[in-house]
Design a protein around this motif. Sequence first.
Motif, PDB file in Angstrom:
ATOM      1  N   LEU A 114      13.719  18.454 -11.596  1.00 14.26           N
ATOM      2  CA  LEU A 114      12.621  17.794 -12.319  1.00 14.26           C
ATOM      3  C   LEU A 114      11.560  17.361 -11.320  1.00 14.26           C
ATOM      4  CD1 LEU A 114      14.493  15.631 -14.978  1.00 14.26           C
ATOM      5  CD2 LEU A 114      13.031  17.587 -15.400  1.00 14.26           C
ATOM      6  N   GLN A 141       8.426  12.146  -6.332  1.00 20.64           N
ATOM      7  CA  GLN A 141       7.842  10.799  -6.260  1.00 20.64           C
ATOM      8  C   GLN A 141       7.452  10.450  -4.826  1.00 20.64           C
ATOM      9  OE1 GLN A 141       7.072   9.436  -8.961  1.00 20.64           O
ATOM     10  NE2 GLN A 141       8.729   8.962 -10.351  1.00 20.64           N
ATOM     11  N   LEU A 142       8.284  10.889  -3.882  1.00 28.89           N
ATOM     12  CA  LEU A 142       8.009  10.618  -2.465  1.00 28.89           C
ATOM     13  C   LEU A 142       6.729  11.332  -2.034  1.00 28.89           C
ATOM     14  CD1 LEU A 142       9.639   9.064  -0.298  1.00 28.89           C
ATOM     15  CD2 LEU A 142      10.447  11.264   0.514  1.00 28.89           C
ATOM     16  N   ILE A 157      16.743   9.024  -1.583  1.00 34.02           N
ATOM     17  CA  ILE A 157      17.085  10.325  -1.010  1.00 34.02           C
ATOM     18  C   ILE A 157      18.170  10.159   0.051  1.00 34.02           C
ATOM     19  CG2 ILE A 157      16.209  12.192   0.445  1.00 34.02           C
ATOM     20  CD1 ILE A 157      13.649  12.105  -1.112  1.00 34.02           C
ATOM     21  N   PHE A 198       7.191   4.285  -2.007  1.00 32.14           N
ATOM     22  CA  PHE A 198       7.591   5.273  -1.004  1.00 32.14           C
ATOM     23  C   PHE A 198       8.980   4.960  -0.444  1.00 32.14           C
ATOM     24  CE2 PHE A 198       7.742   7.064   3.241  1.00 32.14           C
ATOM     25  CZ  PHE A 198       7.241   8.335   3.046  1.00 32.14           C
ATOM     26  N   GLU A 234       0.820  -1.213   0.000  1.00 31.18           N
ATOM     27  CA  GLU A 234       0.000   0.000   0.000  1.00 31.18           C
ATOM     28  C   GLU A 234       0.857   1.268   0.000  1.00 31.18           C
ATOM     29  OE1 GLU A 234       0.291  -2.126   2.406  1.00 31.18           O
ATOM     30  OE2 GLU A 234       0.372  -1.188   4.394  1.00 31.18           O
ATOM     31  N   ILE A 273      13.764  14.462  -8.479  1.00 33.58           N
ATOM     32  CA  ILE A 273      12.776  13.474  -8.931  1.00 33.58           C
ATOM     33  C   ILE A 273      12.298  12.643  -7.741  1.00 33.58           C
ATOM     34  CG2 ILE A 273      12.422  11.436 -10.358  1.00 33.58           C
ATOM     35  CD1 ILE A 273      14.498  12.553 -12.292  1.00 33.58           C
ATOM     36  N   ALA A 274      13.260  12.238  -6.885  1.00 33.46           N
ATOM     37  CA  ALA A 274      12.892  11.417  -5.727  1.00 33.46           C
ATOM     38  C   ALA A 274      11.935  12.183  -4.814  1.00 33.46           C
ATOM     39  CB  ALA A 274      14.141  10.999  -4.955  1.00 33.46           C
ATOM     40  N   VAL A 275      12.142  13.503  -4.672  1.00 25.37           N
ATOM     41  CA  VAL A 275      11.261  14.295  -3.808  1.00 25.37           C
ATOM     42  C   VAL A 275       9.832  14.270  -4.337  1.00 25.37           C
ATOM     43  CG1 VAL A 275      10.680  16.655  -3.157  1.00 25.37           C
ATOM     44  CG2 VAL A 275      12.991  15.820  -2.806  1.00 25.37           C
ATOM     45  N   LYS A 316      -0.843   7.428  -0.268  1.00 26.29           N
ATOM     46  CA  LYS A 316      -1.041   6.609   0.928  1.00 26.29           C
ATOM     47  C   LYS A 316      -2.022   7.275   1.885  1.00 26.29           C
ATOM     48  CE  LYS A 316      -0.215   3.289   3.809  1.00 26.29           C
ATOM     49  NZ  LYS A 316      -1.465   3.534   4.514  1.00 26.29           N
ATOM     50  N   VAL A 335      18.367  13.798  -9.664  1.00 26.15           N
ATOM     51  CA  VAL A 335      17.795  12.577  -9.098  1.00 26.15           C
ATOM     52  C   VAL A 335      17.107  12.866  -7.770  1.00 26.15           C
ATOM     53  CG1 VAL A 335      18.407  10.346  -8.117  1.00 26.15           C
ATOM     54  CG2 VAL A 335      19.329  11.019 -10.311  1.00 26.15           C
ATOM     55  N   LEU A 336      17.722  13.712  -6.941  1.00 28.15           N
ATOM     56  CA  LEU A 336      17.087  14.064  -5.663  1.00 28.15           C
ATOM     57  C   LEU A 336      15.754  14.759  -5.903  1.00 28.15           C
ATOM     58  CD1 LEU A 336      20.105  15.276  -3.519  1.00 28.15           C
ATOM     59  CD2 LEU A 336      18.664  13.297  -3.101  1.00 28.15           C
ATOM     60  N   PHE A 384       5.962  13.333 -11.582  1.00 31.47           N
ATOM     61  CA  PHE A 384       7.187  13.598 -12.327  1.00 31.47           C
ATOM     62  C   PHE A 384       6.843  14.152 -13.711  1.00 31.47           C
ATOM     63  CE2 PHE A 384       9.997  11.725 -15.582  1.00 31.47           C
ATOM     64  CZ  PHE A 384      11.109  12.515 -15.345  1.00 31.47           C
ATOM     65  N   GLU A 385       5.766  13.610 -14.314  1.00 33.29           N
ATOM     66  CA  GLU A 385       5.388  14.066 -15.658  1.00 33.29           C
ATOM     67  C   GLU A 385       5.088  15.556 -15.653  1.00 33.29           C
ATOM     68  OE1 GLU A 385       4.225  11.340 -14.229  1.00 33.29           O
ATOM     69  OE2 GLU A 385       4.913   9.743 -15.564  1.00 33.29           O
ATOM     70  N   TYR A 403      11.990   5.448  -2.894  1.00 34.87           N
ATOM     71  CA  TYR A 403      12.484   6.824  -3.060  1.00 34.87           C
ATOM     72  C   TYR A 403      13.055   7.385  -1.766  1.00 34.87           C
ATOM     73  CZ  TYR A 403      10.903   6.752  -7.767  1.00 34.87           C
ATOM     74  OH  TYR A 403      10.776   6.425  -9.085  1.00 34.87           O
ATOM     75  N   GLU A 431       3.776   9.490  -3.521  1.00 35.21           N
ATOM     76  CA  GLU A 431       3.435   8.252  -2.817  1.00 35.21           C
ATOM     77  C   GLU A 431       2.795   8.565  -1.471  1.00 35.21           C
ATOM     78  OE1 GLU A 431       3.379   5.394  -4.046  1.00 35.21           O
ATOM     79  OE2 GLU A 431       4.640   5.588  -5.819  1.00 35.21           O
TER      80      GLU A 431
END
Lengths: 287, 340
Positions: B75, B139-140, A272, A265, A261, B135-137, B147, B132-133, B259-260, A268, B143
């Motif tokens: 990004l 995406q995080l 980071i 998360f 679920e 993008i990770a932010v 959630k 990359v950081l 991201f898009e 990523y 998510e």
Amino acid sequence: MLTISSIAADALAYGMVLFVISIGLSVTMGLMKVVNLAHGAFAMIGGYIASYMVQQMGMPFGIGLLIAVAGTILIAIPLERLLYRRIYGASDLTQVLMTIGITFAIIGLANFIFGPTLKTIPLPSQLQGPVNLGFRSIAAHKIFAAAVGVVVAGALWFLIERTPFGVRLRASVDDAPMAGALGVKTSWVYAVSFAIAIGLAALGGVVGAQLLPVEPYYALRYMVTFLVVVSVGGAGSIPGALLAALLLGAVNTAGRYYVPEYGEFFFYAAVIAIVSIFPNGLLGRAK
Amino acid sequence: MTDTALSTTPVQPVATPTQRPFMRDLFAVGVIVVIAVAGFFLLPTNLALLTHIVAVMLLVLSLDLVTGYAGVATLGHAALYGAGAYAAGIAATKFGIVDPIAMLGIGAVGGALVGLLSSAVILRGHGLSQLVLSIAVVQLVREAANKASGWTGGSDGLSGIAPTPLLGLFRFDLYGRTAFIMAVVLLILVFIALRIIVRSPFGMLCRGIKEDKVRVRAMGAPVYTTLVKLYVISGAVAGLGGALAAVTTKVVGLDSVSFEMSAEAMVMLVLGGTGQLFGAMLGTLVFIWFEDMVSTINPFHWLTIIGALLVIVVLFAPKGFMGAGNALIKALQRRSGGAK
């Protein structure tokens, strides 16, 4: 216990597929200093060619794989000549934007030619079904993917560290004008390295098609993952990419089994944490 | 063209823009008003699209601050936009704050907070690791928003946002007239504020950091805290954009933190031209306008066209539409000056 061993098997196969595709990107990024966001698009092209050859033309899997790798390189060579050559040494942002442009165009064309549906690459009978390892059985194509990863890692290491071409490549990377002055044709070295990187992308795209299904948005959907692997491992480092691919493959697979679920998360969050602590990647060279 | 023809031509004195910044700003605001009025009367059925364009313009303006002025490659900027949208949406649905101005304010604060947090991560990297950081932010955040579906509606989106009439007077009508006028006023206010900021000593410092970080540090100016401050401002602007989208469309979806979206915002900025604010708005207008036109025919043709356009702009017009336009005007001026 069953879950742990099956997670380990899935993580290994997934990590190896990530490695095979990402190592090509790591080569272009670390050695040639090009942030090639279209790398995933080339993996996708490889998958499409293999699918077309095996499914429509009825060729054996092995031949389809070879044609896919060769065909993708043939498509990439004019792009290197016309487009990539102009952005060697440009700023990160310029490279990112041009390669995003190439990615968008390839997604649009792939959909126009092959349609928006998922494409499968039928496996030969030897790779179908489980293989009994004594204590448990694992799907044969996963073992195949892992084996391909090991072979690629070994071959690349040998090529870069132990052959005359590897010497020229490393010389061109360290000091291109000096290498040129000593008689190394740097533009040729770059073109060959680019072709190898693209060939590896296509190989990974075909071998990993069971895990990363081929469809037009493949190029964008998994590109972030490949980029992350390179960055975490350290651009240009083969052991780094291997370590990062296996590590991130394990985090992602374990996350999907235990806390589905949360989606990606934890993947990523791990990215980071690692990149913040190691800005040059786990095994990357300091700039 | 002969020498005599050249010598008899009176040379038109062209005011260089940098000499008269105030006139140029006034002109820029005038252009925004003219385009907005034209859109309002010529496309009365398309006001929802135009309002959406204004919301995204705020995101791209905010991206221009960090990328165009301070040289931070990201990004993941949609994280700030989405934060503003969700902050405004949650305030309306869970806390009953349904005044549109208050929602915009909450969105700006939400965006600024996430800007502060994400700057702590993104500014740790440089080059590839920074990309990359970032993008990770995003995406995080995505998510996390997925959630926390109790708060955000998850993948179904956050609906049920019902803003009260603007200033207690103007209802948000079916055609989106009120929404569009509010959006344009907000855009002009933000544009003026950003013009002042980028021309202030603070803005100059940001440009200096883009040009040469080491030298700015050697001068004794703080690099890191300046960039963090800029990120907070940028977050507030992006948050305003997100809140504007939440107020006017009355829904917030997960695609606002993706991201898009971040990558598209970067594409719009570069198409328009970085580091001049007006380019950000022009790029957004052209991008979304053409996207709407072409994608009604086939969404994938649109991707092919935008991809090819991006390659052409990067290779042949690195300063974007604004740079190409300026060069064209200069060439035409020389030409007409010589031909008469």
